[in-house]
Scaffold this active site. Structure first.
Site, PDB file in Angstrom:
ATOM      1  N   ASP A 133       0.810  -1.220   0.000  1.00 31.01           N
ATOM      2  CA  ASP A 133       0.000   0.000   0.000  1.00 31.01           C
ATOM      3  C   ASP A 133       0.842   1.268   0.000  1.00 31.01           C
ATOM      4  OD1 ASP A 133       0.783  -0.893   2.565  1.00 31.01           O
ATOM      5  OD2 ASP A 133      -0.759   0.309   3.550  1.00 31.01           O
TER       6      ASP A 133
ATOM      7  N   GLU B 164      -0.790  -2.088   5.213  1.00 34.01           N
ATOM      8  CA  GLU B 164       0.109  -2.000   6.374  1.00 34.01           C
ATOM      9  C   GLU B 164       0.017  -0.650   7.063  1.00 34.01           C
ATOM     10  OE1 GLU B 164       3.403  -0.889   8.786  1.00 34.01           O
ATOM     11  OE2 GLU B 164       3.118  -0.042   6.785  1.00 34.01           O
TER      12      GLU B 164
END
Length: 394
Positions: A83, A141
């Site tokens: 991400d 995350e």
């Protein structure tokens, strides 16, 4: 084993350019946490092109690849996060972000590319593998509760003996590999406080309960939790990062909102902090006739590296790059949900130096001008490959 090692090094050399190109594609097309639809599709398609990897989608935007060797053995998992962050990129390059307000400013594009590189290497060595390698491409995350916990709940760690991961680290110069034994990254918890006073005219403070004055004392006294209520040998951070109250110069506001973070390693200390904070908040607000609301959210667990797995990672680095490449780093108070995988198997997380002043890779993580020295990518692939062989055969 000697033939396999030589084969691996040749395969790492061959995939190096692809790893850089994968990283640049991902950097150009970043997606926020839990929104990694195109990213995960890209990863899935690249893995599928290797032809020998079993693929699954344990969650909407995560991918798991499995290579099961020709002989039974241990199961190793290698993890990368995918991400990006809500930051508008200020780096001008041919692969700058095309998504306004979204940027890979923490190196996750590189993490994903490195793991794709490792998967490419082992996809061509399937018949030589003893055991199983799982490639965990994780979503979310950067945003609590984190994608790692979801993937664990979906069963990606079932049967895994060992898990490893790496973080490209701009503060560490290229060529250095950061090794930390034991506690590595802290548990990042968050808190919110609303101090409720009684608003009124700033010229008549005696008719009010000044929420700004009371909240300021709350902030000051919360610092005593670290400096006077905690063993100096324990590691604890309590930072107030948001303080909002008031609208103009002649009005005392009725309330103030406070937010912040607490970082720790020790489980018992971590559990004790909310009660200590509330005792301080309650005492100060009651003393001044104010009220309060207090919220506390436990974040990721701390990253605690397994001693034996970490030793294998350090040995791998020394064999590949020499003792001078190892940087025995101190723990830091950042947070990482790699810890969720470590709850299921012995694991180690390392830093791969990616800073280089000559290439302007000097800005900190989460900065709009963050960048990495792409020479670090090859090192990550090579370390993963060699460490995997050691861990599967140990």
């Amino acid at each position: 084993m000697e033939v396999q090692t030589k084969s691996m090094d040749l395969l790492v050399d061959e995939v190096r350019e692809s790893v850089v190109n994968w990283r640049r594609h991902l950097h150009e097309h970043p997606e926020l946490s839990f929104e990694e639809v195109n990213t995960s599709n890209f990863v899935y398609d690249v893995l599928k092109s290797f032809g020998t990897i079993e693929l699954s989608r344990p969650t909407k935007t995560s991918v798991v690849g499995r290579i099961i060797g020709s002989r039974p053995g241990k199961v190793l998992a290698i993890r990368a996060d995918m991400d990006a962050l809500p930051i508008h990129e200020e780096v001008e390059s041919e692969f700058s972000s095309v998504n306004p307000g979204v940027m890979h400013a923490c190196g996750h594009d590189g993490h994903t590319a490195m793991l794709l590189g490792a998967a490419s290497v082992f996809s061509q060595l399937k018949n030589e593998i003893q055991g199983e390698i799982r490639f965990l491409f994780q979503h979310g995350e950067e945003l609590f509760p984190g994608g790692a916990e979801e993937m664990v709940a979906a069963g990606v760690m079932d049967g895994v003996d060992t898990v490893i991961g790496a973080h490209l680290w701009a503060p560490l110069e290229i060529g250095k590999i950061g090794i930390v034994y034991g506690a590595m990254m802290a548990a990042p918890d968050t808190f919110t406080i609303t101090v409720k006073g009684k608003g009124g005219h700033a010229a008549l403070p005696h008719q009010t309960v000044d929420s700004i004055a009371v909240a300021s004392q709350v902030v000051t006294n919360l610092q005593h939790i670290v400096s006077r209520n905690t063993d100096p040998l324990d590691q604890l951070v309590l930072s107030v990062t948001k303080f909002i109250g008031g609208t103009t110069h002649n009005v005392i506001p009725g309330s103030v909102d406070i937010m912040g973070t607490v970082r720790s390693f020790d489980a018992s200390l971590r559990e004790s902090v909310p009660a200590t904070m509330e005792r301080v908040i309650k005492g100060i607000t009651e003393a001044h006739g104010a009220g309060y609301e207090f919220g506390y959210e436990f974040g990721y667990r701390p990253v605690i590296n397994d001693q034996q797995v970490t030793a294998v990672m350090e040995e791998t680095v020394k064999e590949l790059y020499g003792e001078e490449a190892v940087d025995r780093m101190k723990p830091n108070m950042g947070g990482e949900d790699f810890s969720a995988f470590q709850q299921k198997a012995a694991g180690a997380f390392i830093y791969i130096g990616a800073g280089n002043e000559e290439k302007e890779a000097v800005y900190p993580h989460h900065h709009a001008k963050f960048s990495i020295d792409e020479d670090a990518l090859e090192k990550g692939v090579r370390i993963f490959a060699h460490a995997a062989v050691k861990l599967l055969n140990s």
